[in-house]
Design a protein around this motif. Sequence first.
Motif, PDB file in Angstrom:
ATOM      1  N   ALA A  21     104.485  73.219  -9.740  1.00 33.29           N
ATOM      2  CA  ALA A  21     104.660  72.444 -10.975  1.00 33.29           C
ATOM      3  C   ALA A  21     103.282  71.996 -11.440  1.00 33.29           C
ATOM      4  O   ALA A  21     102.839  70.883 -11.151  1.00 33.29           O
ATOM      5  CB  ALA A  21     105.576  71.244 -10.757  1.00 33.29           C
ATOM      6  N   ILE A  22     102.579  72.873 -12.137  1.00 34.03           N
ATOM      7  CA  ILE A  22     101.195  72.623 -12.537  1.00 34.03           C
ATOM      8  C   ILE A  22     101.191  71.830 -13.846  1.00 34.03           C
ATOM      9  O   ILE A  22     101.749  72.285 -14.847  1.00 34.03           O
ATOM     10  CB  ILE A  22     100.426  73.954 -12.713  1.00 34.03           C
ATOM     11  CG1 ILE A  22     100.441  74.754 -11.406  1.00 34.03           C
ATOM     12  CG2 ILE A  22      98.990  73.686 -13.151  1.00 34.03           C
ATOM     13  CD1 ILE A  22      99.891  76.165 -11.539  1.00 34.03           C
ATOM     14  N   PRO A  23     100.543  70.669 -13.869  1.00 35.62           N
ATOM     15  CA  PRO A  23     100.588  69.809 -15.063  1.00 35.62           C
ATOM     16  C   PRO A  23      99.556  70.192 -16.122  1.00 35.62           C
ATOM     17  O   PRO A  23      98.788  69.352 -16.610  1.00 35.62           O
ATOM     18  CB  PRO A  23     100.306  68.425 -14.481  1.00 35.62           C
ATOM     19  CG  PRO A  23      99.380  68.701 -13.338  1.00 35.62           C
ATOM     20  CD  PRO A  23      99.856  70.004 -12.742  1.00 35.62           C
ATOM     21  N   LEU A  57      93.486  74.462  -7.379  1.00 40.71           N
ATOM     22  CA  LEU A  57      94.901  74.173  -7.141  1.00 40.71           C
ATOM     23  C   LEU A  57      95.132  73.874  -5.664  1.00 40.71           C
ATOM     24  O   LEU A  57      94.749  74.669  -4.799  1.00 40.71           O
ATOM     25  CB  LEU A  57      95.743  75.369  -7.581  1.00 40.71           C
ATOM     26  CG  LEU A  57      97.261  75.208  -7.593  1.00 40.71           C
ATOM     27  CD1 LEU A  57      97.698  74.027  -8.446  1.00 40.71           C
ATOM     28  CD2 LEU A  57      97.911  76.493  -8.103  1.00 40.71           C
ATOM     29  N   PRO A  62      98.867  67.516  -4.747  1.00 38.44           N
ATOM     30  CA  PRO A  62     100.104  66.742  -4.645  1.00 38.44           C
ATOM     31  C   PRO A  62     100.019  65.486  -3.792  1.00 38.44           C
ATOM     32  O   PRO A  62     100.803  64.551  -3.995  1.00 38.44           O
ATOM     33  CB  PRO A  62     101.084  67.745  -4.011  1.00 38.44           C
ATOM     34  CG  PRO A  62     100.211  68.677  -3.233  1.00 38.44           C
ATOM     35  CD  PRO A  62      98.939  68.788  -4.013  1.00 38.44           C
ATOM     36  N   GLU A  87     104.147  80.074 -12.269  1.00 37.55           N
ATOM     37  CA  GLU A  87     103.427  78.907 -12.781  1.00 37.55           C
ATOM     38  C   GLU A  87     101.948  79.217 -12.952  1.00 37.55           C
ATOM     39  O   GLU A  87     101.324  78.856 -13.961  1.00 37.55           O
ATOM     40  CB  GLU A  87     103.599  77.718 -11.829  1.00 37.55           C
ATOM     41  CG  GLU A  87     104.711  76.786 -12.137  1.00 37.55           C
ATOM     42  CD  GLU A  87     104.471  76.031 -13.439  1.00 37.55           C
ATOM     43  OE1 GLU A  87     103.896  74.925 -13.414  1.00 37.55           O
ATOM     44  OE2 GLU A  87     104.861  76.556 -14.501  1.00 37.55           O
ATOM     45  N   LEU A 129      94.406  65.632 -11.277  1.00 41.71           N
ATOM     46  CA  LEU A 129      95.789  65.363 -11.652  1.00 41.71           C
ATOM     47  C   LEU A 129      96.728  65.498 -10.459  1.00 41.71           C
ATOM     48  O   LEU A 129      96.515  66.351  -9.579  1.00 41.71           O
ATOM     49  CB  LEU A 129      96.236  66.344 -12.739  1.00 41.71           C
ATOM     50  CG  LEU A 129      95.359  66.444 -13.990  1.00 41.71           C
ATOM     51  CD1 LEU A 129      95.855  67.575 -14.878  1.00 41.71           C
ATOM     52  CD2 LEU A 129      95.349  65.121 -14.750  1.00 41.71           C
ATOM     53  N   VAL A 130      97.772  64.682 -10.456  1.00 40.65           N
ATOM     54  CA  VAL A 130      98.852  64.849  -9.494  1.00 40.65           C
ATOM     55  C   VAL A 130      99.692  66.047  -9.916  1.00 40.65           C
ATOM     56  O   VAL A 130     100.093  66.163 -11.083  1.00 40.65           O
ATOM     57  CB  VAL A 130      99.733  63.589  -9.432  1.00 40.65           C
ATOM     58  CG1 VAL A 130     100.899  63.812  -8.469  1.00 40.65           C
ATOM     59  CG2 VAL A 130      98.927  62.385  -9.008  1.00 40.65           C
ATOM     60  N   GLY A 131      99.939  66.944  -9.000  1.00 35.57           N
ATOM     61  CA  GLY A 131     100.755  68.103  -9.299  1.00 35.57           C
ATOM     62  C   GLY A 131     100.734  69.053  -8.123  1.00 35.57           C
ATOM     63  O   GLY A 131     100.102  68.792  -7.096  1.00 35.57           O
ATOM     64  N   SER A 132     101.418  70.166  -8.272  1.00 33.43           N
ATOM     65  CA  SER A 132     101.502  71.148  -7.192  1.00 33.43           C
ATOM     66  C   SER A 132     101.427  72.546  -7.775  1.00 33.43           C
ATOM     67  O   SER A 132     101.510  72.747  -8.993  1.00 33.43           O
ATOM     68  CB  SER A 132     102.819  70.977  -6.431  1.00 33.43           C
ATOM     69  OG  SER A 132     103.920  71.348  -7.247  1.00 33.43           O
ATOM     70  N   VAL A 136      94.034  69.835  -9.177  1.00 34.37           N
ATOM     71  CA  VAL A 136      95.437  69.439  -9.048  1.00 34.37           C
ATOM     72  C   VAL A 136      95.771  69.362  -7.563  1.00 34.37           C
ATOM     73  O   VAL A 136      95.491  70.311  -6.809  1.00 34.37           O
ATOM     74  CB  VAL A 136      96.368  70.437  -9.765  1.00 34.37           C
ATOM     75  CG1 VAL A 136      97.827  70.195  -9.374  1.00 34.37           C
ATOM     76  CG2 VAL A 136      96.199  70.337 -11.278  1.00 34.37           C
TER      77      VAL A 136
END
Length: 250
Positions: free
Chosen positions: A93-95, A46, A69, A121, A87-90, A67
């Motif tokens: 806000a974990i996708p 992350l 951003p 999250e 993946l794009v995310g933070s 993940v």
Amino acid sequence: MERDARVLASSFGAAAVAYAEHRPDYAPAAVRWALERAPGRRVLDLGAGTGKLTATLVALGADAVAVEPDPAMLAELRRGLPNVRALVGSAEAIPLPEASVDAVLAGNALHWFDLAVAGPEIARVLAPGGVLAGLWNVLDDRVEWVAGLREVSGSAAIGPRDTLGSWRAAVAGLPLSGDGELNEFPHGQRRTAGSLVATLATRAGMLVMPEREREAALGRIRAFLASRPETSGGEFTLPMLTGVLRVQPR
């Protein structure tokens, strides 16, 4: 996250290529320890950046997903690790779906998270019994010349979590749900004076510094490294440790 912290956290994309080239990887023993209580091999990196920690996870046989951003950092990760799901995310806000990973690891990133939002999250995506671990590469300032480098560099280049003498206190104050365990593992990175200067130039505090101040700070670091027998004669090993904070969230 306060405004100054957001500015620092968002500064890395401008130096994504340099970050990928110069930042160190993580001690495999530290990653193994971070994962030893996880119930399985599914691991989320992350705030993965350019994939320094992701690469170690892959090498250790983890089923890793990354993940991140920042699009520039994510592009470097995908270029270097094309077979990893990225993946794009933070952290906020974990996708990923609920209970989809056995461990969440963050390499030099946990302190950037808004843990009031990210904590729930992370708990959401963790399987029962899952583990959260933050890892930080820190300079071993018990070594005399490394302590001197810290003094010359200033906090913009070597900050409050960047040395053995300070990282434990800094991470112990993170507002995490669960009892944390701290450990550190010997690590090192082959450097030259030039590549160490380039590494320190990728620090968040340096990236947001006005150019004249930044060049002056880097000049002081160059002069110090040129003056030391340990660092002036070509390649050397930069003494480091990988520090780990491991938590099983409640």
